[in-house]
Design an enzyme around this catalytic site. Structure first.
Site, PDB file in Angstrom:
ATOM      1  CB  SER A 106      46.600  52.987  46.126  1.00  0.00           C
ATOM      2  OG  SER A 106      46.194  53.373  46.893  1.00  0.00           O
ATOM      3  CB  THR A 175      36.359  62.309  55.829  1.00  0.00           C
ATOM      4  OG1 THR A 175      36.305  61.957  56.898  1.00  0.00           O
ATOM      5  CG2 THR A 175      37.404  61.088  55.490  1.00  0.00           C
ATOM      6  NE  ARG A 357      43.048  45.622  41.352  1.00  0.00           N
ATOM      7  CZ  ARG A 357      41.883  45.511  41.049  1.00  0.00           C
ATOM      8  NH1 ARG A 357      41.306  44.014  41.162  1.00  0.00           N
ATOM      9  NH2 ARG A 357      40.722  46.454  40.193  1.00  0.00           N
TER      10      ARG A 357
END
Length: 416
Positions: A106, A175, A357
């Site tokens: 990300s 997964t 962020r």
């Protein structure tokens, strides 16, 4: 593909999952004998490493805690400091190298957001345009209306759109043992969007906050619609080439990593700490696309982050918009909330802007950046607001305590 401790995003953090799997045996951690490699820039001597002694200890602890290897780089007013601990390959024992490439997960999001903001600066779109304006009819069903969702809400995760990484069917494929069967399948952006839109929203647009990789797949599609070019080409021409990020690539559908690189290791998101570890270096990264497909190095990520925060990539107005955040959990907010997170008027300890962020460390220092996870790789980049002091670290495993990464940032920026 499940997030480690449910911390990051599943495909770009849960299925940006990865690769060439083979169960492998553990090697000793740094505290028990694995190699440590440290270097300062050519202009510095042993004195250079002293301000980073606590950072070095924190990185050693990451490997002692079970990560095969970790690599980190700091750039600040004094120059560059690099450290690598542990191994890149558990079978051969090859140590991690400062120039090793890895999947950043990300940490791709600031790249995507920067391109969209550049297009806004050029007057080719507005952040207040709706998704419907650029992708008519794509976000329109019983759950969603793209005429009510803006591009800004995609970038700051206030759209309410469900994160496709959390879809049960997606998780079943990518997964656990399902990953081993489907690692090379890939997906198209429209397939990923369809998975997200099939689930109800977390909240109405603009009325909460919830991390969703679906937002950034849509942002990538908007970039392609506005420019008429592939998303990858726009990132390369607008960011990678101008900054001379020679070790940064977007692999498209290629499952391999360019050399040199460490192997990427995963327990396939099994909760059992005794679960077998697999080599997941290879996988089709299209399941992460504009939300998490970039491959890079600590040097290149530091260069990008410094350039971004110093205004080399965006005009002042667009950079200010990028850094205008909404309050989020201090863990970075990549965990979907049990209930919608609603912005408050309180001074936040952490905020999410447009693809970036901020959070405040225990010593009061505020840093800006992003974290990223794909199968077998965990990355953190953080910098002071002026871009003067920046750290990137990567560990070649998707398991291990998040707190070890947090402690590394505390050690570097608080110098204790």
């Amino acid at each position: 593909m499940k997030r480690r401790h449910s911390r990051r995003g599943v495909v770009a953090g849960a299925l940006a999952v990865a690769g060439a799997l083979t169960a492998v045996a553990a090697l000793p951690a740094s505290a028990t004998g694995s190699p440590v490699h440290e270097a300062a820039s050519a202009a510095h001597t042993g004195e250079r490493s002293r301000p980073h002694a606590a950072t070095a200890r924190a990185l050693d602890a990451v490997v002692a805690d079970g990560t095969p290897g970790v690599v980190a780089r700091v750039d600040d007013a004094d120059g560059a400091w690099r450290r690598s601990v542990g191994v890149a390959d558990r079978e051969t024992g090859r140590p991690r190298l400062a120039r090793d490439r890895f999947r950043v997960g990300s940490v791709t999001k600031p790249f995507t957001a920067t391109v969209l903001l550049q297009l806004a600066a050029e007057g080719r779109l507005s952040l207040d345009d709706t998704v419907h304006t650029w992708l008519p009819g794509l976000v329109r069903n019983a759950h969603y209306d793209g005429r009510r969702i803006t591009l800004r809400q995609l970038l700051n995760h206030t759209s309410g759109i469900f994160n496709y990484n959390d879809d049960p069917g997606f998780l079943a494929k990518f997964t656990g043992q399902g990953f081993l069967r489907h690692r090379y399948d890939g997906a198209t952006p429209h397939e990923l969007v369809a998975i997200g839109l099939a689930q109800p929203p977390a909240f109405p647009p603009g009325e909460g906050w919830s991390y969703s990789d679906t937002n950034y797949i849509l942002a990538g599609l908007v970039i392609e619609k506005v420019t008429g070019h592939d998303y990858e080409d726009e990132v390369e021409n607008r960011i990678i080439k101008p900054l001379k990020l020679t070790s940064t690539t977007l692999p498209r559908s290629s499952p391999t990593l360019p050399a040199p690189h460490g192997r990427h290791y995963s327990r396939l998101y099994e909760e059992d700490p005794a679960a077998p570890v697999h080599d997941v270096t290879e996988f089709n990264p299209t399941v992460a696309w504009a939300a998490g497909t970039v491959i890079s190095t600590p040097r290149d990520l530091n260069t990008f982050t410094r350039a971004l925060l110093r205004g080399r990539l965006l005009p002042a107005a667009q950079l200010a918009e990028m850094l205008q955040g909404v309050p989020v959990p201090s863990d970075g907010g990549e965990t979907p909330p049990a209930a919608p997170r609603r912005p408050t008027n309180e001074t936040p300890q952490a905020t999410y802007g447009l693809g970036i962020r901020s959070f405040t460390l225990s010593c009061g220092v505020e840093v800006w950046g992003h974290g990223g996870q794909v199968p077998g790789s965990l990355t953190r980049t953080a910098a002071t607001r002026d871009g003067e002091h920046v750290l990137t670290m990567n560990r070649n495993a998707d398991y291990g305590a998040q707190e070890r990464e947090d402690a590394t940032l505390e050690a570097e920026f608080c110098r204790r």
